[in-house]
Design a protein around this motif. Sequence first.
Motif, PDB file in Angstrom:
ATOM      1  N   ARG A 106       2.437  -6.405  62.917  1.00 16.34           N
ATOM      2  CA  ARG A 106       1.854  -7.096  64.076  1.00 16.34           C
ATOM      3  C   ARG A 106       1.217  -6.097  65.035  1.00 16.34           C
ATOM      4  NH1 ARG A 106       5.861  -8.927  68.587  1.00 16.34           N
ATOM      5  NH2 ARG A 106       5.705  -6.659  68.805  1.00 16.34           N
ATOM      6  N   ASP A 107       1.914  -4.985  65.274  1.00 17.97           N
ATOM      7  CA  ASP A 107       1.389  -3.959  66.177  1.00 17.97           C
ATOM      8  C   ASP A 107       0.143  -3.288  65.615  1.00 17.97           C
ATOM      9  OD1 ASP A 107       3.582  -4.543  67.734  1.00 17.97           O
ATOM     10  OD2 ASP A 107       4.714  -2.759  67.135  1.00 17.97           O
ATOM     11  N   SER A 108       0.160  -2.997  64.312  1.00 17.38           N
ATOM     12  CA  SER A 108      -0.891  -2.163  63.725  1.00 17.38           C
ATOM     13  C   SER A 108      -2.109  -2.952  63.252  1.00 17.38           C
ATOM     14  CB  SER A 108      -0.318  -1.362  62.543  1.00 17.38           C
ATOM     15  OG  SER A 108       0.239  -2.225  61.579  1.00 17.38           O
ATOM     16  N   ALA A 109      -1.941  -4.260  62.978  1.00  8.61           N
ATOM     17  CA  ALA A 109      -3.063  -5.069  62.489  1.00  8.61           C
ATOM     18  C   ALA A 109      -3.624  -5.992  63.560  1.00  8.61           C
ATOM     19  CB  ALA A 109      -2.641  -5.880  61.266  1.00  8.61           C
ATOM     20  N   GLY A 110      -3.115  -5.900  64.762  1.00 10.94           N
ATOM     21  CA  GLY A 110      -3.684  -6.663  65.875  1.00 10.94           C
ATOM     22  C   GLY A 110      -3.220  -8.103  65.969  1.00 10.94           C
ATOM     23  N   GLY A 111      -1.981  -8.372  65.582  1.00 10.17           N
ATOM     24  CA  GLY A 111      -1.452  -9.726  65.707  1.00 10.17           C
ATOM     25  C   GLY A 111      -0.789 -10.196  64.434  1.00 10.17           C
ATOM     26  N   LEU A 112      -0.607 -11.514  64.312  1.00 12.97           N
ATOM     27  CA  LEU A 112       0.107 -12.084  63.179  1.00 12.97           C
ATOM     28  C   LEU A 112      -0.826 -12.643  62.115  1.00 12.97           C
ATOM     29  CD1 LEU A 112       2.914 -13.988  65.130  1.00 12.97           C
ATOM     30  CD2 LEU A 112       3.147 -11.850  63.867  1.00 12.97           C
ATOM     31  N   GLY A 113      -2.127 -12.653  62.379  1.00 15.24           N
ATOM     32  CA  GLY A 113      -3.081 -13.230  61.429  1.00 15.24           C
ATOM     33  C   GLY A 113      -3.820 -12.178  60.634  1.00 15.24           C
ATOM     34  N   GLY A 114      -4.454 -12.625  59.525  1.00 20.80           N
ATOM     35  CA  GLY A 114      -5.290 -11.736  58.733  1.00 20.80           C
ATOM     36  C   GLY A 114      -4.584 -11.030  57.602  1.00 20.80           C
ATOM     37  N   TYR A 115      -3.293 -11.292  57.425  1.00 26.27           N
ATOM     38  CA  TYR A 115      -2.528 -10.631  56.370  1.00 26.27           C
ATOM     39  C   TYR A 115      -1.249 -11.413  56.124  1.00 26.27           C
ATOM     40  CZ  TYR A 115       0.344  -9.104  60.253  1.00 26.27           C
ATOM     41  OH  TYR A 115       1.159  -9.095  61.357  1.00 26.27           O
ATOM     42  N   GLU A 116      -0.604 -11.121  54.996  1.00 22.35           N
ATOM     43  CA  GLU A 116       0.723 -11.657  54.734  1.00 22.35           C
ATOM     44  C   GLU A 116       1.475 -10.711  53.812  1.00 22.35           C
ATOM     45  OE1 GLU A 116       1.241 -15.216  52.451  1.00 22.35           O
ATOM     46  OE2 GLU A 116      -0.558 -14.882  51.245  1.00 22.35           O
ATOM     47  N   ILE A 117       2.771 -10.642  53.996  1.00 22.88           N
ATOM     48  CA  ILE A 117       3.617  -9.844  53.112  1.00 22.88           C
ATOM     49  C   ILE A 117       3.893 -10.662  51.861  1.00 22.88           C
ATOM     50  CG2 ILE A 117       5.847  -8.694  52.854  1.00 22.88           C
ATOM     51  CD1 ILE A 117       5.910  -8.358  55.895  1.00 22.88           C
ATOM     52  N   LEU A 118       3.577 -10.096  50.688  1.00 23.39           N
ATOM     53  CA  LEU A 118       3.810 -10.799  49.430  1.00 23.39           C
ATOM     54  C   LEU A 118       5.176 -10.483  48.843  1.00 23.39           C
ATOM     55  CD1 LEU A 118       0.362 -10.420  47.606  1.00 23.39           C
ATOM     56  CD2 LEU A 118       1.186 -12.327  48.992  1.00 23.39           C
ATOM     57  N   ALA A 138      -8.686  -7.151  60.360  1.00 24.61           N
ATOM     58  CA  ALA A 138      -7.257  -6.841  60.431  1.00 24.61           C
ATOM     59  C   ALA A 138      -6.916  -5.659  59.533  1.00 24.61           C
ATOM     60  CB  ALA A 138      -6.438  -8.065  60.047  1.00 24.61           C
ATOM     61  N   CYS A 139      -7.538  -5.623  58.338  1.00 20.06           N
ATOM     62  CA  CYS A 139      -7.296  -4.517  57.408  1.00 20.06           C
ATOM     63  C   CYS A 139      -7.817  -3.202  57.986  1.00 20.06           C
ATOM     64  CB  CYS A 139      -7.971  -4.821  56.078  1.00 20.06           C
ATOM     65  SG  CYS A 139      -7.634  -3.599  54.786  1.00 20.06           S
ATOM     66  N   GLN A 140      -8.989  -3.239  58.599  1.00 19.36           N
ATOM     67  CA  GLN A 140      -9.566  -2.031  59.195  1.00 19.36           C
ATOM     68  C   GLN A 140      -8.700  -1.526  60.342  1.00 19.36           C
ATOM     69  OE1 GLN A 140     -13.757  -2.241  60.000  1.00 19.36           O
ATOM     70  NE2 GLN A 140     -13.672  -0.683  61.581  1.00 19.36           N
ATOM     71  N   GLN A 141      -8.217  -2.438  61.175  1.00 15.89           N
ATOM     72  CA  GLN A 141      -7.367  -2.013  62.286  1.00 15.89           C
ATOM     73  C   GLN A 141      -6.065  -1.405  61.783  1.00 15.89           C
ATOM     74  OE1 GLN A 141      -7.165  -4.783  65.498  1.00 15.89           O
ATOM     75  NE2 GLN A 141      -5.465  -3.765  66.519  1.00 15.89           N
ATOM     76  N   PHE A 142      -5.520  -2.004  60.708  1.00 15.90           N
ATOM     77  CA  PHE A 142      -4.299  -1.441  60.124  1.00 15.90           C
ATOM     78  C   PHE A 142      -4.553  -0.024  59.600  1.00 15.90           C
ATOM     79  CE2 PHE A 142      -1.950  -0.532  56.207  1.00 15.90           C
ATOM     80  CZ  PHE A 142      -0.659  -0.520  56.694  1.00 15.90           C
ATOM     81  N   LEU A 143      -5.670   0.166  58.895  1.00 13.21           N
ATOM     82  CA  LEU A 143      -5.992   1.496  58.367  1.00 13.21           C
ATOM     83  C   LEU A 143      -6.165   2.521  59.481  1.00 13.21           C
ATOM     84  CD1 LEU A 143      -8.476   0.568  55.494  1.00 13.21           C
ATOM     85  CD2 LEU A 143      -6.251   1.668  55.222  1.00 13.21           C
ATOM     86  N   GLU A 144      -6.814   2.111  60.552  1.00 15.81           N
ATOM     87  CA  GLU A 144      -6.988   3.017  61.687  1.00 15.81           C
ATOM     88  C   GLU A 144      -5.642   3.385  62.304  1.00 15.81           C
ATOM     89  OE1 GLU A 144      -9.646   0.781  64.101  1.00 15.81           O
ATOM     90  OE2 GLU A 144     -11.457   1.425  63.041  1.00 15.81           O
ATOM     91  N   SER A 145      -4.748   2.391  62.422  1.00  8.84           N
ATOM     92  CA  SER A 145      -3.414   2.662  62.960  1.00  8.84           C
ATOM     93  C   SER A 145      -2.622   3.567  62.031  1.00  8.84           C
ATOM     94  CB  SER A 145      -2.656   1.343  63.168  1.00  8.84           C
ATOM     95  OG  SER A 145      -3.328   0.505  64.085  1.00  8.84           O
TER      96      SER A 145
END
Length: 348
Positions: A106-118, A138-145
């Motif tokens: 949530r912190d690294s991808a900018g919220g609760l949307g745009g991804y899910e844990i499989l 969301a993926c780009q923000q996660f990679l940057e984080s």
Amino acid sequence: MPALQLFFWAKKSGRQDTALHLVSQWKARKSVLCQTVICQEEALPNNIKVFFFFEKMADKTVDEGVWTGCAVMFLQSLFPGVDLLALYKDQQGKFIIFKVIKLTLRDSAGGLGGYEILKVHDAEPFLGVEVKFVDVAACQQFLESYSSGAVRQSLSQHACRLLTVPQDFTVETQLKAGPQNLDLCLDQLTVCLQHIHLSQPERLRDDEIDHLEQQLQSQALGPAPQPPTVTQEESAIPSNCFKFQNRVFEDRMLTPADVQSFSNGVGRQWKHVGRALGKSCRALKGPAIDNLAYEYEREGLYEQAYQLLSRFIQAEGREAKLSRLVRALEDSKLTSLAENILDMQPRE
């Protein structure tokens, strides 16, 4: 045909005068994942030979539409006495570790949307976390984080708070997309995104993750309200039965005969039934119905309906019950087909 790309290297006066450093810079700018397929030599003045390499995108392509991709993050505690994998295997520790991971995403991808844990799995000595991204932002923000170290910092902070470990607790991380180690190309964000995009998820979300998500949601919402009082008539229906048109039927797994009856009778309404089933079946969500329609368009309505129900049975296994099909038919206003499948005889 895939787009062709081009780079070169030069050979002069019998000694190599390579331009491979330019090649690597060119490939980084173009963000090309490719394989060499043609090499052509041409002679130029001053005894320079130029070799042209034509490259094309790898065969693994992704259909146009919603951006999706998959990455696996591997976690290992560097603090003595704290084993994340062992904690996750413990029934009580499992939820806490999952919550740490969820809060970090949530912190690294900018919220609760745009991804899910499989899935969260054993990758001894690491704990593997498979994440599906459905939003490139969301993926780009996660990679940057991740690249900046913010993911490790967030993991450590949440672990310190929820696991009550010392403040100097640290975590080692690795990030992969398929066979690609993304830690080696974090300075090339576009390349990382493309690796993730090409690594499509091969599974639906694990049942264990479903349970943990529900547990996390229940904790966030507080105590659940008391369920309504069940009437005596409702409580009289056994757990292995269901009610349809005021009659009680034994529930069971769908059979080949059910599939054949459905395929013969549903006609053009098979898509409506598919979307009704898709409310509780992930394999039939999103573009799955339209993909089936396109893939089996030439075979006709029977085959499209047959493949729909076969996909449902394959995805749901023992949970592909007769009651779910009847409910979907009822929602689609196809009660006569439901009656036919149930072999209902008119009452006297």
